[in-house]
Write an enzyme that holds these catalytic residues in place. Structure first.
Site, short mmCIF file in Angstrom:
data_model
loop_
_atom_site.label_atom_id
_atom_site.label_comp_id
_atom_site.label_asym_id
_atom_site.label_seq_id
_atom_site.Cartn_x
_atom_site.Cartn_y
_atom_site.Cartn_z
N TRP A 371 36.83 -3.38 14.39
CA TRP A 371 36.18 -4.67 14.62
C TRP A 371 34.73 -4.49 15.07
CZ3 TRP A 371 35.15 -6.69 19.81
CH2 TRP A 371 35.46 -5.77 20.82
N GLU A 501 40.96 -1.93 26.18
CA GLU A 501 42.14 -1.13 25.81
C GLU A 501 42.87 -0.55 27.02
OE1 GLU A 501 40.60 1.65 22.94
OE2 GLU A 501 39.55 0.00 21.95
N LEU A 782 -13.51 -1.69 1.76
CA LEU A 782 -14.95 -1.49 1.56
C LEU A 782 -15.30 -1.33 0.08
CD1 LEU A 782 -17.78 -0.97 2.73
CD2 LEU A 782 -17.14 1.44 2.96
N GLY A 818 -8.73 3.57 -4.05
CA GLY A 818 -7.86 3.30 -2.91
C GLY A 818 -7.09 4.50 -2.40
N PRO A 820 -6.84 8.21 -0.50
CA PRO A 820 -7.59 9.02 0.48
C PRO A 820 -8.15 10.30 -0.14
CG PRO A 820 -5.49 8.30 1.39
CD PRO A 820 -5.46 7.96 -0.06
N ARG A 821 -9.08 10.91 0.61
CA ARG A 821 -9.84 12.03 0.07
C ARG A 821 -8.94 13.21 -0.33
NH1 ARG A 821 -14.08 14.00 4.17
NH2 ARG A 821 -14.62 11.80 4.05
N SER A 824 -6.97 12.45 -3.39
CA SER A 824 -7.89 12.38 -4.53
C SER A 824 -8.25 13.79 -5.01
CB SER A 824 -9.16 11.63 -4.13
OG SER A 824 -8.89 10.27 -3.87
N SER A 885 -10.20 3.54 4.06
CA SER A 885 -9.81 4.94 4.25
C SER A 885 -11.02 5.85 4.41
CB SER A 885 -8.98 5.41 3.06
OG SER A 885 -7.80 4.67 2.94
N GLU A 939 -8.41 -6.77 -0.92
CA GLU A 939 -8.30 -5.42 -1.50
C GLU A 939 -8.54 -5.45 -3.00
OE1 GLU A 939 -7.80 -2.30 -1.63
OE2 GLU A 939 -7.33 -1.59 0.38
#
Length: 989
Positions: A371, A501, A782, A818, A820-821, A824, A885, A939
């Site tokens: 239960w 119980e 940005l 979009g 990050p380095r 990428s 980022s 974005e």
């Protein structure tokens, strides 16, 4: 008696999203096998070592479990009576597919042989990946580095995978990897502790067939008694720059494949192993082999990385609604997230299975469903992933016929009686005073259905499943109870056992009678609703189960005249008719080592005393709190607290909730501390048997229904929040009637934010509050939103690529939008192997080129429409933040001449997890002092839109629909766009 936890030291270091083992200690192996278990609600793998265990046999439980796959045997009785449970049910330990044995030359890798250094095992709660890394030096001095990743796929319930990478550091020569499917498995046998081990007398699984076909392995086994078959299959993919040979490995009840690789120092060898499990409870036997092979071919074709990414995305979606945040105690934050993660891993989601008391992490309680599911786990899922709660309740409908048969065995001519312990619907508790006698389970299931309906308004569920369960279980109360003249002709329910119980076969257990009354009233109300709103469905159901209006009238009368034991002199609700007539237990002279009482005293010794194992009447104070005055709650809580041992893990969370309800936050916090890290800190000393599922859900209940005081009544959601002294803030999200509400509580009070759905009213500390969506801030990316610096990024990447002799184009540059380095750079490198030092140098060089280029940026580089929109937003009093980022974001804003317009900047220096994780935007919102729901993210990249959605933000996408399809509003760019345009587009949602 609640233990003093002030001296308890955390076993695992505090990490908000990880459980980390920093040193391998064999004596803690059993506990760690539980803690690092993985599952997906169907398939569970204990955290066993891939190479197997080389220590004492009792220091490991090699476990692989399939929810609902069980063996059954006749229950042996010395003396038997009519209606005793006839057969056991035991969730089986099935074929071990985790095994991968490593040989360096002729030396086999074992954790206890040779020397281990740089050891780390990590369970990542955000990705669902278990990772083990180490350096092993063999007894003869050969050194290798290992990194092993494991997952059980949340999106494909039959699938698991292991990625095993070994790199020889100082040796050339042959390395062998032996991958096995081992069917020579069994379950733990019963011990003196009734909570552990099984009653199986022989190995349950018999070999049907085994085969090896190149890198494909398959093992078929069948249970002796239930006649179920299980298929385990494995497929492999070896990646190496060296030559290798392949050989089959054969065992008595095992099959495997050996890869012999001519290894070279410094060159990694990677083996990906894909595992499939399926049974005849899912598919016809003749289709198992074909199903497994096809599943593994698809998995192998996509690769481990694809499975890992799918797992991350599924968990990101889950956590976006289920996460609980606690500011002030990192260890508690870690504990509650671990509990939530294990609940997700444990819950059956197919309508055919439920959730075992130990989940899929161990063999305690034989894999039985109790239960606990309805009272603890269903509410946990109900308020953020209600579809899972529905599936758990659908399981009860699936076993309704077995419950009907059990009712006939128990001399009820109509109705259904649900079992206390079961897997497939049959009662399998051999001890009926604490099992079958717990009739309250019928009312608990009815209560869960009522809560589900209040939270979801899922009338189709009620018509298709819920009403039939309600009516059939309500019939039992009408037949079980009697109007007793000596009790003023009140409706009495005799010879039952309540949740406690340690008090068995009592008359008028107060919890049972209160819950039965609520059950009968709800069944009557449901019948009336169906007659009014779905007459055809009601007539069809009434005809199918032969339900007459006179029966429903009898239910309402029984509810009206239900006896609720209460002592006027003391103002106490009596746990049962005789509870106050028993001698109080001698707590003062009971040694600490004699708890739990059930393993040190005969049941009769316990039954004749005034002592509770767990919350009983106190649970009614929580579930039916509207029936009691604050004074009654305080008085009854104080009394029953003194006589409760909390020998059940189900108990402390209920006492915590009621302590919050009566305003004793300090005591509520102490009880909560006994739940939040029960398994992580092994507070009961039995984590090795498996996790405590109900307690894990109970920790969530402590916070949401205890500290935050959340309740639902008559379709209205209410909160009465309190904040523990040790915390600065806590927060969570609630799904209710098609809405998603974010709740934050800090020293200033509570903030409720409507994230999704239509406006609604809620009650907050007794006052009516209207929740509406309100936008108070904007967070801008940005690049591509405020200015087009992508040209500078492109030219910087192009220069780097030219210098490194790598092909690169503008089209390829679009893939980096979009991203990050570091990620990428990996795309630009196109698979070229580089060390971390080399990667860092390349990133620094690209950044240097980019910084040189952005020196040319001026205000003229603002994209069309940006200046006008920013000015309008500032004039409207809205807060603005940058969420980029880029680690050069602040410099770019300054050169654009708009830095003064922004209240906050969150950039590549601010967070660890980049988009598509929501951390960047969440950090920006926090700096603005706003909840995510009050902010709009603007974005132009898919990763950014995904981050916004997972963080609970509204989003505006700029660019083609194909790129920003997930945004709440889409514009080609910001040229000519005004605040009214954005609000109109978002309102259209």
């Amino acid at each position: 008696m609640l233990k003093d936890l002030t001296a308890v030291r955390a076993i695992y270091p505090d990490h908000e999203w990880e459980i980390v083992e920093e040193e391998f200690k064999p004596q803690y192996n059993l506990r760690n096998e539980t803690i690092f278990a993985l599952g997906n609600g169907y398939l569970g793998l204990r955290g066993n070592l891939e190479e197997g265990w080389s220590g004492p046999p009792g220091d490991t439980i090699e476990g692989t479990y399939i929810n609902g796959f069980y063996e059954s045997e006749p229950i042996p009785y010395g003396e038997i009576a009519y209606g005793y449970a006839e057969r056991s049910q035991t969730m089986l330990n099935v074929t071990n597919g985790k095994l991968i044995r490593l040989f360096v030359g002729d030396e086999e890798f074992r954790m206890q042989n040779g020397a281990v250094s740089e050891y780390r095992r990590t369970l990542n709660l955000r990705t669902g990946i278990l990772t083990r890394s180490l350096v092993w030096r063999s007894p003869r001095g050969k050194t290798v580095r290992l990194r092993i990743e494991r997952l059980v796929a949340l999106g494909q319930k039959h699938l698991a995978a292991i990625r095993y990478e070994v790199t020889p550091l100082d040796c050339d020569g042959t390395i062998r990897l032996v991958s096995l499917l081992d069917g020579d498995v069994g379950n733990l046998t019963a011990t003196d502790d009734p909570r552990a081990g099984s009653s199986l007398t022989v190995r349950a699984l018999q070999l049907q067939s085994k085969r090896t076909d190149g890198t494909y392995l398959e093992l078929m086994q069948r249970t002796r008694n239930t006649g179920f078959s299980v298929m385990a299959a494995a497929e492999h993919c070896l990646t190496t720059e060296s030559g290798y040979t392949l050989a089959a490995v054969d065992g008595r009840v095992a099959t495997g494949v050996e890869f012999a690789i001519e290894a070279r120092a410094g060159v990694p060898i990677r083996l990906e192993k894909y595992l499939a499990y399926a049974t005849t409870r899912d598919l016809p036997e003749e289709g198992l082999s074909e199903f497994g092979r096809a599943l593994l071919d698809r998995a192998k074709g996509g690769g481990f990385a694809a499975l890992r990414e799918q797992q991350r995305q599924l968990l990101e979606a889950f956590w976006s609604k289920a996460d609980v945040t606690i500011v002030g105690e990192p260890g508690i934050q870690q504990g509650i997230r671990y509990n939530i993660f294990q609940l997700l891993q444990s819950a059956g989601r197919d309508g055919k299975t439920n959730i075992a008391a130990k989940g899929l992490s161990g063999e305690g309680y034989e894999g039985h469903y109790f239960w606990d599911s309805e009272m603890y786990v269903v509410p946990f899922f109900l308020y953020h992933h209600p579809g899972i709660s529905r599936k758990l309740l659908e399981y009860r409908y699936r076993i309704l016929d077995q419950a009907r048969r059990r009712a006939r065995q128990m001399a009820h001519s109509k109705g259904a009686l649900f079992p206390w312990r079961t897997i497939d619907g049959e009662e399998c508790s051999a001890y009926y005073p604490a099992g079958t006698a717990q009739y309250h389970i019928n009312a608990d299931i009815a209560y869960a259905i009522r809560q589900y309906m209040q939270a979801t308004g899922d009338w189709e569920f009620l018509k298709e499943y819920g009403a039939e369960i309600l009516f059939e279980t309500a019939r039992i109360w009408a037949d079980l109870g009697e109007y007793i003249p000596q009790r003023g002709n009140r409706f009495c329910i005799n010879c039952v056992t309540g949740p406690d119980e340690y008090s068995a076969l009592v008359n008028n257990n107060c919890y049972t009678n209160l819950m039965a009354r609520a059950h009968l009233e709800y069944a009557c109300d449901t019948a009336a609703w169906l007659r009014q709103n779905a007459p055809a469905a009601y007539q069809s159901l009434a005809a199918r189960i032969d339900l007459a209006e006179e029966e429903i009238d009898a239910w309402r009368e029984a509810a009206r005249r239900m006896l609720i034991p209460f002592d006027e002199a003391s103002g106490l609700y009596l746990q049962d008719d005789s509870f106050m007539d028993r001698a109080p237990w001698d707590f003062a002279n009971t040694p600490a080592e004699n708890y739990p009482l059930l393993v040190h005293y005969h049941p009769l010794v316990i039954y004749r005393h005034q002592v509770c194992k767990q919350a009983d009447l106190v649970m009614a104070l929580f579930l039916l709190g509207e029936l009691f005055t604050p004074e009654e709650k305080r008085r009854n809580f104080d009394f029953y607290e003194r006589v409760t041992t909390h020998d059940s893990s189900l108990s402390p969370c209920i006492f915590s909730i009621v302590a919050s309800d009566i305003g004793d936050v300090a005591k509520a916090y102490r009880y909560f501390m006994a739940t939040a890290r029960m398994d992580l800190d092994d507070l009961h000393g039995n984590t090795h048997q498996g996790i405590h599922v109900a307690n894990m859900a109970g920790a969530w209940l402590c916070l949401v229904q205890g500290f935050a005081g959340m309740r639902t009544a008559n379709g209205v959601l209410s909160f009465n929040p309190r904040l523990p002294e040790a915390w600065r803030e806590y927060g969570f999200k609630i799904a209710f009637q098609g809405r998603l509400i974010q709740v934050r509580v800090d020293r200033r009070g509570a903030m409720l934010t409507l994230l999704e759905g239509e406006e609604m009213t809620v009650m907050l500390q007794g006052e009516t509050v209207l929740l509406q969506k309100e936008i108070r801030g904007f967070i801008f990316d940005l690049d591509g939103v405020l200015t087009d610096s992508s040209e500078y990024h492109y030219r910087a990447w192009q220069r780097l690529a030219d210098e490194e002799g790598l092909p690169f184009s503008r089209k390829e540059n679009e893939q980096l939008r979009g991203i990050p380095r570091r990620e990428s750079l990996l795309i630009v490198l196109k698979g070229r192997k580089c060390s971390e030092v080399q990667l860092a140098e390349l990133m620094e060089r690209k950044n240097r080129y980019y910084q040189e280029l952005i020196q040319r940026i001026t205000p003229r580089d603002l994209l069309p429409g940006v200046a006008e929109l920013l000015a309008e937003l500032r004039a409207a009093g809205l807060k603005l933040a940058l969420g980029s980022s880029s680690k050069n974001a602040a410099e770019v804003l300054r050169r654009l001449g708009i830095d003064a317009m922004f209240d906050a900047i969150s950039d590549g220096h601010s967070v660890s997890h980049a988009k598509p994780a929501p951390d960047l935007f969440l950090d920006a919102a926090a700096k603005l002092g706003l909840p995510a729901a009050a902010c709009v993210v603007v974005e132009d990249a898919a990763a950014g839109i995904q981050a916004a959605r997972s963080g609970g933000f509204l989003s505006v996408g700029l660019g083609p629909v194909t790129r920003v399809a997930g945004a709440d509003a889409i514009f080609p760019d910001l040229k000519g766009i005004r605040l009214a345009d954005i609000l109109a587009a978002l309102k259209a949602l």
